[in-house]
Every structure is written in C-alpha cells, then in structure tokens.
Design a protein around this motif. Structure first.
Motif, PDB file in Angstrom:
ATOM      1  N   LEU A 143       0.825  -1.213   0.000  1.00 51.12           N
ATOM      2  CA  LEU A 143       0.000   0.000   0.000  1.00 51.12           C
ATOM      3  C   LEU A 143       0.859   1.262   0.000  1.00 51.12           C
ATOM      4  O   LEU A 143       0.636   2.179  -0.792  1.00 51.12           O
ATOM      5  CB  LEU A 143      -0.940  -0.003   1.206  1.00 51.12           C
ATOM      6  CG  LEU A 143      -1.969   1.115   1.151  1.00 51.12           C
ATOM      7  CD1 LEU A 143      -3.008   0.847   0.082  1.00 51.12           C
ATOM      8  CD2 LEU A 143      -2.649   1.328   2.476  1.00 51.12           C
ATOM      9  N   ILE A 147       1.215   4.284  -2.741  1.00 57.42           N
ATOM     10  CA  ILE A 147       1.075   5.712  -2.425  1.00 57.42           C
ATOM     11  C   ILE A 147       2.285   6.486  -2.938  1.00 57.42           C
ATOM     12  O   ILE A 147       2.156   7.494  -3.627  1.00 57.42           O
ATOM     13  CB  ILE A 147       0.915   5.914  -0.900  1.00 57.42           C
ATOM     14  CG1 ILE A 147      -0.423   5.370  -0.427  1.00 57.42           C
ATOM     15  CG2 ILE A 147       1.016   7.392  -0.544  1.00 57.42           C
ATOM     16  CD1 ILE A 147      -0.628   5.431   1.067  1.00 57.42           C
ATOM     17  N   THR A 151       2.672   9.535  -6.089  1.00 59.16           N
ATOM     18  CA  THR A 151       3.102  10.921  -5.930  1.00 59.16           C
ATOM     19  C   THR A 151       4.173  11.298  -6.941  1.00 59.16           C
ATOM     20  O   THR A 151       4.566  12.442  -7.003  1.00 59.16           O
ATOM     21  CB  THR A 151       3.669  11.178  -4.529  1.00 59.16           C
ATOM     22  OG1 THR A 151       4.837  10.380  -4.376  1.00 59.16           O
ATOM     23  CG2 THR A 151       2.678  10.814  -3.460  1.00 59.16           C
ATOM     24  N   LEU A 157      10.150   8.488  -0.179  1.00 56.42           N
ATOM     25  CA  LEU A 157       8.863   8.671   0.498  1.00 56.42           C
ATOM     26  C   LEU A 157       8.276   7.331   0.937  1.00 56.42           C
ATOM     27  O   LEU A 157       7.719   7.225   2.024  1.00 56.42           O
ATOM     28  CB  LEU A 157       7.894   9.403  -0.431  1.00 56.42           C
ATOM     29  CG  LEU A 157       6.610   9.874   0.216  1.00 56.42           C
ATOM     30  CD1 LEU A 157       6.912  10.897   1.282  1.00 56.42           C
ATOM     31  CD2 LEU A 157       5.669  10.459  -0.802  1.00 56.42           C
ATOM     32  N   ILE A 160       9.705   6.395   4.214  1.00 55.32           N
ATOM     33  CA  ILE A 160       9.223   7.273   5.288  1.00 55.32           C
ATOM     34  C   ILE A 160       7.819   6.876   5.705  1.00 55.32           C
ATOM     35  O   ILE A 160       7.488   6.842   6.889  1.00 55.32           O
ATOM     36  CB  ILE A 160       9.249   8.743   4.825  1.00 55.32           C
ATOM     37  CG1 ILE A 160      10.670   9.192   4.575  1.00 55.32           C
ATOM     38  CG2 ILE A 160       8.586   9.653   5.852  1.00 55.32           C
ATOM     39  CD1 ILE A 160      10.751  10.540   3.911  1.00 55.32           C
ATOM     40  N   LEU A 161       6.977   6.571   4.712  1.00 52.93           N
ATOM     41  CA  LEU A 161       5.589   6.214   5.017  1.00 52.93           C
ATOM     42  C   LEU A 161       5.506   4.847   5.674  1.00 52.93           C
ATOM     43  O   LEU A 161       4.697   4.621   6.570  1.00 52.93           O
ATOM     44  CB  LEU A 161       4.759   6.199   3.737  1.00 52.93           C
ATOM     45  CG  LEU A 161       4.573   7.512   2.994  1.00 52.93           C
ATOM     46  CD1 LEU A 161       3.804   7.275   1.721  1.00 52.93           C
ATOM     47  CD2 LEU A 161       3.856   8.511   3.861  1.00 52.93           C
ATOM     48  N   PRO A 164       7.205   3.677  10.101  1.00 56.27           N
ATOM     49  CA  PRO A 164       6.417   3.676  11.333  1.00 56.27           C
ATOM     50  C   PRO A 164       5.239   2.709  11.314  1.00 56.27           C
ATOM     51  O   PRO A 164       4.893   2.141  12.342  1.00 56.27           O
ATOM     52  CB  PRO A 164       5.934   5.120  11.469  1.00 56.27           C
ATOM     53  CG  PRO A 164       6.179   5.769  10.180  1.00 56.27           C
ATOM     54  CD  PRO A 164       7.244   5.013   9.481  1.00 56.27           C
ATOM     55  N   LEU A 165       4.659   2.498  10.124  1.00 55.27           N
ATOM     56  CA  LEU A 165       3.503   1.599  10.059  1.00 55.27           C
ATOM     57  C   LEU A 165       3.897   0.146  10.251  1.00 55.27           C
ATOM     58  O   LEU A 165       3.083  -0.687  10.639  1.00 55.27           O
ATOM     59  CB  LEU A 165       2.789   1.745   8.717  1.00 55.27           C
ATOM     60  CG  LEU A 165       2.099   3.076   8.464  1.00 55.27           C
ATOM     61  CD1 LEU A 165       1.392   3.050   7.134  1.00 55.27           C
ATOM     62  CD2 LEU A 165       1.098   3.370   9.559  1.00 55.27           C
ATOM     63  N   LEU A 210      -9.005   0.317   0.349  1.00 55.19           N
ATOM     64  CA  LEU A 210      -8.499   1.667   0.085  1.00 55.19           C
ATOM     65  C   LEU A 210      -7.823   1.798  -1.271  1.00 55.19           C
ATOM     66  O   LEU A 210      -7.811   2.859  -1.865  1.00 55.19           O
ATOM     67  CB  LEU A 210      -7.503   2.070   1.182  1.00 55.19           C
ATOM     68  CG  LEU A 210      -8.089   2.369   2.546  1.00 55.19           C
ATOM     69  CD1 LEU A 210      -6.987   2.655   3.540  1.00 55.19           C
ATOM     70  CD2 LEU A 210      -9.019   3.564   2.471  1.00 55.19           C
TER      71      LEU A 210
ATOM     72  N   ILE B 120       4.344   8.564  12.360  1.00 57.63           N
ATOM     73  CA  ILE B 120       3.304   8.299  11.356  1.00 57.63           C
ATOM     74  C   ILE B 120       2.719   9.620  10.850  1.00 57.63           C
ATOM     75  O   ILE B 120       2.604   9.847   9.643  1.00 57.63           O
ATOM     76  CB  ILE B 120       2.181   7.426  11.951  1.00 57.63           C
ATOM     77  CG1 ILE B 120       2.632   5.985  12.126  1.00 57.63           C
ATOM     78  CG2 ILE B 120       0.946   7.467  11.055  1.00 57.63           C
ATOM     79  CD1 ILE B 120       1.595   5.088  12.764  1.00 57.63           C
ATOM     80  N   ALA B 123       5.059  11.647   8.777  1.00 57.30           N
ATOM     81  CA  ALA B 123       5.099  11.099   7.414  1.00 57.30           C
ATOM     82  C   ALA B 123       3.881  11.561   6.624  1.00 57.30           C
ATOM     83  O   ALA B 123       3.969  11.856   5.428  1.00 57.30           O
ATOM     84  CB  ALA B 123       5.159   9.578   7.465  1.00 57.30           C
ATOM     85  N   TYR B 124       2.748  11.654   7.308  1.00 50.99           N
ATOM     86  CA  TYR B 124       1.516  12.128   6.658  1.00 50.99           C
ATOM     87  C   TYR B 124       1.688  13.560   6.155  1.00 50.99           C
ATOM     88  O   TYR B 124       1.298  13.884   5.040  1.00 50.99           O
ATOM     89  CB  TYR B 124       0.378  12.006   7.671  1.00 50.99           C
ATOM     90  CG  TYR B 124      -0.937  12.620   7.269  1.00 50.99           C
ATOM     91  CD1 TYR B 124      -1.690  12.090   6.230  1.00 50.99           C
ATOM     92  CD2 TYR B 124      -1.444  13.718   7.955  1.00 50.99           C
ATOM     93  CE1 TYR B 124      -2.909  12.653   5.881  1.00 50.99           C
ATOM     94  CE2 TYR B 124      -2.656  14.281   7.624  1.00 50.99           C
ATOM     95  CZ  TYR B 124      -3.386  13.740   6.575  1.00 50.99           C
ATOM     96  OH  TYR B 124      -4.588  14.299   6.235  1.00 50.99           O
ATOM     97  N   VAL B 126       4.571  15.030   5.452  1.00 47.65           N
ATOM     98  CA  VAL B 126       5.539  14.991   4.347  1.00 47.65           C
ATOM     99  C   VAL B 126       4.839  14.564   3.057  1.00 47.65           C
ATOM    100  O   VAL B 126       5.042  15.149   1.998  1.00 47.65           O
ATOM    101  CB  VAL B 126       6.694  14.007   4.671  1.00 47.65           C
ATOM    102  CG1 VAL B 126       7.571  13.783   3.457  1.00 47.65           C
ATOM    103  CG2 VAL B 126       7.523  14.527   5.819  1.00 47.65           C
ATOM    104  N   LEU B 127       3.987  13.551   3.180  1.00 42.05           N
ATOM    105  CA  LEU B 127       3.255  13.059   2.014  1.00 42.05           C
ATOM    106  C   LEU B 127       2.418  14.171   1.395  1.00 42.05           C
ATOM    107  O   LEU B 127       2.392  14.359   0.180  1.00 42.05           O
ATOM    108  CB  LEU B 127       2.362  11.888   2.435  1.00 42.05           C
ATOM    109  CG  LEU B 127       1.401  11.350   1.378  1.00 42.05           C
ATOM    110  CD1 LEU B 127       2.180  10.707   0.254  1.00 42.05           C
ATOM    111  CD2 LEU B 127       0.451  10.337   1.984  1.00 42.05           C
ATOM    112  N   TYR B 144      -3.829   7.338   3.143  1.00 41.40           N
ATOM    113  CA  TYR B 144      -2.790   7.115   4.151  1.00 41.40           C
ATOM    114  C   TYR B 144      -3.311   7.400   5.552  1.00 41.40           C
ATOM    115  O   TYR B 144      -3.010   6.669   6.496  1.00 41.40           O
ATOM    116  CB  TYR B 144      -1.564   7.985   3.851  1.00 41.40           C
ATOM    117  CG  TYR B 144      -0.387   7.655   4.737  1.00 41.40           C
ATOM    118  CD1 TYR B 144       0.335   6.492   4.560  1.00 41.40           C
ATOM    119  CD2 TYR B 144      -0.005   8.505   5.766  1.00 41.40           C
ATOM    120  CE1 TYR B 144       1.397   6.171   5.372  1.00 41.40           C
ATOM    121  CE2 TYR B 144       1.060   8.196   6.589  1.00 41.40           C
ATOM    122  CZ  TYR B 144       1.752   7.027   6.382  1.00 41.40           C
ATOM    123  OH  TYR B 144       2.805   6.713   7.198  1.00 41.40           O
TER     124      TYR B 144
END
Lengths: 217, 215
Positions: A143, A147, A151, A157, A160-161, A164-165, A210, B120, B123-124, B126-127, B144
C-alpha cells in the motif's frame, strides 16, 4: 481469480526479466550478514540474533517494495488500467510480495544459520511467525509503495511512510520468533499468533478497500 | 452566537482544570506523590489527541465518499491539532518521567506508541507536501490517513495491553481507579479532557477557515 493468476504470472515474468533486482537483493543479504559476522566476531545471544535478523529483513523488504509499482505506475499506468482493475491488482501484488518476502526472510534465516548457527528450537512456530510477518510486511509495504509511486518520483517517500507503520507488525513477529527460539509450544504462543493473524487480516482488508481510491487518476 | 457556546465552555473547563487541578486534594501515593496532578495535564493531552485524530480519520473517510475538498481541509487541520496535543503530551510526560522514574525516556510500550504516532503523522505531513494537485493530494493522503489511524490504534490501544508498562495503572502499578474513593480526581480529569477537546476543535476550525480562504 483468473485475472489474479494472470497478473501473478506477469509479475513473476517481469521479475525474472529484471533479474538484477533479485541479485542485488541477494548481495545485500550476503553483504550485511557477513558484515555483522566480521564485526561481532562471536556468536550473538538469542535476542541479538533475532533483532539482527529482523533489522536485515526489515530494510531488505523496504528496499524491495520501493520497486513494487515501478512498472505499473510509470508510462504504462493507463495501459495497465485497461488490463486489470484496482482490486485484482492489489490482491495479485500483495500475494506476489508475500512470496517475495517469505523468500527474503527464509534466505536471511539460512544465511544466519551458516554464519551464527541456528538457535531456533521450535522450527514450526518460527516458520509460522515468518509467514505471518511476511504477510503483514507485504500488506503495509504494497500500500505505501502504491502511495509513493502515485506521488511521482519520490523514492524515499515509500520508506518514510512505511517504517512507522511496520512497527506493530515487526514487534509482534519478533516476539513470536523469540518465543520460538526459547522453545515455547504452539499452543502457548496462540495468543500472540492470534493477534498477528487478526492484524494481518485487518490491514489486508483495509488495503484492499483503500487501494481503488489510490489507483485512479 | 450559537457556535461560540462550545468555545466558551472549552475555555472555562480548561481554566477550571488548570487552576482547580493545583488546588484540589489528591490521594497520597508513594513515589507519585504530588505529581499525580500531572493526570490532569498530561493524560488529558492524549485523550484530546486521540479525539482529534479520530475526527481527522472520520473526515478522511467522508472525503473518499464525497470528494468534497472541505472535508480534506478539515482532516488536515484536525491532524495538525492532534499533532500539537501529542507533542504537548510528550513534553509533560517527559518532565514527569524525569522526576518519577529518573529518566527522560524509557523503553515503555506507551512511549513507543507515542514515538510511532508522531512518526506516522509526520510522514503524513511529508506526504501532503510532496504533491501539488489538490484533488489527488486529498485522495492519496486520505488513504494514508485512514490506514495510519488504524495502525496507530493497534499500536497504542492493543499492543500495550499485551505487555507490562511502567505507567500508573499498568503492570501492578497503582492507578487512579483503585485508590481514588471520592472520585476527586475524575472531577478534574474529565472536564480537562472535554475542555481541551473543545479548545482543540476551535483552533482546528480556525485553521480550517484559514486554509479555505487561502485556496
């Protein structure tokens, strides 16, 4: 179902044609494992062994997944839309990534067994932990990689996304694997396994719901 | 006039909890001592943060359903406010931990949860900054946001319950439920939570209106 299988075959063919990806991953695993071997010089304790294994698998999967939608989101994006819809794409991609990350984590385990010995007592539990962990990794990374590719052109990126997840998944998986190392039985680890299975299914469903919003222009 | 009731109420409740929180009688517990008053200032930040993030999550879901950009502006404003509360909760907690546990940071499930939450949502942000097209940005960041909120709840709501924590009320440490017989702490704590949620909503709505004017 047929579309999913066709997509899977397509992804595998793509991967075989681009075999440099697979080779670079193999060299990464070998290089990092050997680096640890050189620096530590002795057999690490069980918990250090487990931590190092998961750190390597973690960065390997992040690196792997950053290429996940490279082909589909580039100039072929619109072409790809005509041959498969979003729901089929995400299922096929997740399955493909599960297999890939299974391979990655098993290969790391094998390499570690060569260099540092294999402290795992309950192999079945360890392997189940690897499967569940790979599934969770694949869901999250598929996922977030989708994303990041939507972008356009920001490859960091994705990491980075995703990082943490991934923490809840990696924490549970590593807890299960540590239990497998000390030899806890399957029934005693059922609580942790159940939590991880629920988490995998929950985030899998969420990603499935999603993704169609992501996979459009 | 009608819309300002909750703002006034929020300010009054926050003022009440700030002042009365220092004056009220608290149960005397070992180690925690007077620092139990941090319950009013620290724990209420987390409740307010979760409320802000939940509202942001809800607006993200609504955006995917309606494609209404106002929903997206609400979502980001609320997430920013939630981020502010999480930093405030972190700082109040760190000061408290230094005096109670003797360290600014410990390897505690709740602290890990906080660190992850902050990462988290950073990052949101930044996105969001990495895209220009408003509609696409809104849709992708909503995806996200929804995924991240669920992961955050798993991390701060479910995993800590499976392990012990140093926090009062966990792992055999006394919490305020077991000792507080006359509910004196709750009389300050719940108003504080409510007050901060109201004030947070107010600030988020100001930011939302500012964003609407800018676009």
């Amino acid at each position: 179902m047929q579309t999913i299988i066709r997509l899977l075959v397509r992804f595998i063919r793509q991967e075989v044609r681009n075999s440099n990806v697979l080779f670079s991953l193999g060299i990464y695993l070998l290089g990092v494992s050997y680096l640890i071997y050189l620096l530590s010089g002795s057999t690490p304790s069980d918990s250090v062994w487990n931590t190092l294994l998961w750190v390597i698998v973690f960065f390997g999967s992040v690196q792997l997944s950053s290429r996940s939608f490279e082909f589909e989101s580039g100039p072929y994006f619109y072409y790809f839309q005509t041959i498969a819809n979003a729901k089929h794409t995400i299922i096929a991609k997740m399955l493909f990534n599960v297999a890939y990350m299974m391979f990655l984590s098993t290969a790391t385990w094998a390499l570690f067994s060569v260099f540092f010995g294999n402290p795992v007592y309950n192999t079945a539990l360890f392997f189940i932990g690897l499967i569940l962990g790979a599934t969770g990794f694949s869901v999250v990374l598929t996922l977030t990689s989708g994303i990041a590719h939507r972008t356009r052109g920001n490859t960091t990126l994705g990491a980075i996304l995703a990082i943490p997840l991934l923490f809840p998944v990696i924490q549970l998986t590593s807890a299960i694997n540590l239990q497998a190392i000390v030899g806890v039985t399957l029934t005693d680890a059922a609580n942790l396994l159940g939590t991880l299975v629920t988490l995998d299914m929950g985030i899998g469903l969420l990603a499935y719901l999603l993704f169609p919003y992501l996979w459009q222009d | 006039m009608k819309g300002s009731i909750y703002k006034v109420l929020g300010l009054l409740l926050v003022a009440y909890s700030l002042i009365y929180g220092l004056l009220t009688k608290v149960p005397e517990l070992p180690i925690i001592e007077e620092s139990i008053r941090n319950l009013f200032y620290h724990v209420s930040m987390w409740f307010a943060m979760v409320a802000m993030m939940a509202a942001s999550f809800w607006n993200a879901i609504r955006f995917l359903g309606t494609e209404d950009l106002a929903r997206d502006r609400r979502s980001i404003s609320l997430a920013e406010m939630g981020m502010f509360f999480s930093f405030m909760g972190l700082f109040t907690g760190m000061v408290w931990a230094k005096y109670t546990w003797g360290a600014w940071w410990t390897n505690d499930p709740k602290l890990n949860g906080t660190a992850i939450t902050i990462l988290i949502y950073l990052a949101y942000f930044v996105l969001r900054n990495s895209m220009d097209d408003a509609r696409k940005k809104a849709r992708i960041s909503a995806v996200y946001n929804i995924f991240a909120f669920v992961m955050m709840i798993v991390f701060i709501g479910i995993l800590p319950r499976m392990t012990d924590s140093l926090h009062p009320g966990n792992g055999g440490n006394p919490g305020f439920n077991s000792y507080d017989l006359d509910n004196g702490l709750r009389m300050v704590f719940y108003p504080a939570v409510l007050g901060w949620i109201f004030v947070g909503t107010w600030i988020a709505s100001l930011r939302y209106r500012l964003k609407a004017l800018q676009e």
